[in-house]
Design a protein around this motif. Structure first.
Motif, short mmCIF file in Angstrom:
data_model
loop_
_atom_site.label_atom_id
_atom_site.label_comp_id
_atom_site.label_asym_id
_atom_site.label_seq_id
_atom_site.Cartn_x
_atom_site.Cartn_y
_atom_site.Cartn_z
N TRP A 1 -8.20 1.04 0.47
CA TRP A 1 -7.00 0.48 -0.14
C TRP A 1 -6.78 -0.97 0.26
O TRP A 1 -6.24 -1.76 -0.53
N GLU A 2 -7.22 -1.37 1.44
CA GLU A 2 -7.13 -2.78 1.81
C GLU A 2 -8.01 -3.63 0.89
O GLU A 2 -7.58 -4.68 0.41
N PRO B 1 0.83 -1.21 0.00
CA PRO B 1 0.00 0.00 0.00
C PRO B 1 0.86 1.26 0.00
O PRO B 1 1.93 1.30 0.62
N ARG C 1 1.47 4.85 1.32
CA ARG C 1 1.10 5.73 2.43
C ARG C 1 1.79 7.07 2.22
O ARG C 1 2.97 7.12 1.92
N ALA D 1 -9.09 5.94 2.07
CA ALA D 1 -9.19 5.44 3.43
C ALA D 1 -8.63 4.02 3.51
O ALA D 1 -8.61 3.29 2.50
N ARG D 2 -8.18 3.63 4.69
CA ARG D 2 -7.57 2.31 4.86
C ARG D 2 -8.48 1.19 4.36
O ARG D 2 -8.04 0.26 3.69
#
Length: 325
Positions: A297-298, A268, A270, A293-294
């Motif tokens: 992307w997860e 990912p 960041r 947002a996390r």
């Protein structure tokens, strides 16, 4: 092969990270060598780009030259400091190494030295401190950067030193250098982490400042020599994190490399390092980028990993641990 080495060989590093578990098998010590041949617009480590020692300036930490002038008194030329409203805001000099003492005496770390010159022997003293951990876990030494293999002789002597001590070796590399470098170093490396930024040569040049031609050629060379390879892809939404690019990457690995890699890791992006860019007086090209947002992307990384796995590859979302085959 001959693993005698020159412990006096000097190189420039900017960090040594102990007890790492994501940079090769087992517990490892990662040595970060300074300097890189790419200029990825999403790079979070601007301190790694130049081969030279640098000093970052953090004005918000400066308590004021009217209260403290330790750095100015330690400077060979006080005029090299840019001072605004009693705060040091920049260092204007072509020889930052002459100002390392200024950073040492700064009580608030408003000055930060990036880089130090060390010998192979000095690095190995740090590496050998955790020898028992390597034996127990199957770990060892990892060279990273910047681009570790820009430092041909220093990297070679470090790898020889590790081999001489019976320590496993790993290199994290973006592969942007002459293939002759690999000819000398491949026999000294047990494990490669190879970055792939983009499959399209024009977009690769746009995003990194260089073509991907010799990167792909060097990757083919390592795989053809039966090197143990993990491919890492920093997935940046809107740049290389597109289905078209990741499908092209999967086809390249499956067809041209015959799937002969241990793993493909989708990492990912960041948004980090902006303060370091500012401290070094560099423009942060991703300043206006809004990271998803996390949860988003997860989800996307898992979706991309599933798609690429459909090409018969071992693809994971994140920097999973992996073992030598």
């Amino acid at each position: 092969m001959n693993t005698s080495y020159d412990a006096t060989t000097v190189g420039t590093i900017f960090n040594v990270q102990r007890f790492s578990v994501h940079d090769g098998p087992g517990i490892r010590t990662v040595v970060f060598l300074k300097g890189c041949s790419l200029r990825c617009i999403w790079c979070s480590n601007p301190e790694s780009l130049s081969c030279s020692i640098q000093i970052g300036v953090y004005p918000d930490r400066c308590i004021g030259t009217d209260k403290c002038s330790a750095c100015i008194h330690a400077a060979p030329d006080a005029n090299a400091f840019v001072v605004e409203n009693h705060r040091v805001t920049a260092l204007d000099t072509r020889r930052p190494q002459d100002y390392e003492r200024c950073a040492e005496v700064c009580p608030t770390s408003a000055l930060k030295v990036w880089g130090r010159q060390v010998t192979v022997g000095e690095v190995m003293q740090e590496v050998m401190a955790d020898e028992a951990c390597y034996r127990e876990s199957g770990g060892g030494l990892t060279l990273s950067g910047g681009e570790a293999l820009l430092h041909g002789r220093f990297a070679t002597e470090l790898l020889k030193a590790a081999r001489s001590a019976g320590i496993s070796t790993c290199v994290e590399t973006a592969l942007n250098y002459d293939a002759k470098v690999l000819d000398e170093l491949m026999p000294l490396v047990d494990f490669f982490f190879c970055d792939l930024k983009h499959m399209d040569p024009d977009l690769h040049r746009k995003f990194t400042g260089a073509s991907n031609a010799r990167i792909l050629s060097n990757l083919r060379k390592i795989v053809a020599a039966d090197g143990a390879v993990v491919i890492r892809i920093p997935v940046v939404p809107g740049y290389n994190g597109t289905e078209a690019n990741l499908r092209a990457t999967a086809r390249f690995v499956a067809e041209e490399l015959k799937g002969r890699v241990i793993q493909v890791q989708l990492l990912p992006f960041r948004k980090l390092g902006e303060d370091k860019y500012v401290s070094l007086g560099l423009a942060y090209t991703m300043q206006d980028f809004t990271a998803p947002a996390r949860a988003v992307w997860e989800r996307d990384l898992l979706r991309h990993a599933e798609m690429m796995s459909g090409y018969g590859l071992n693809v994971v979302a994140g920097a999973a641990s992996c073992a030598l085959r």
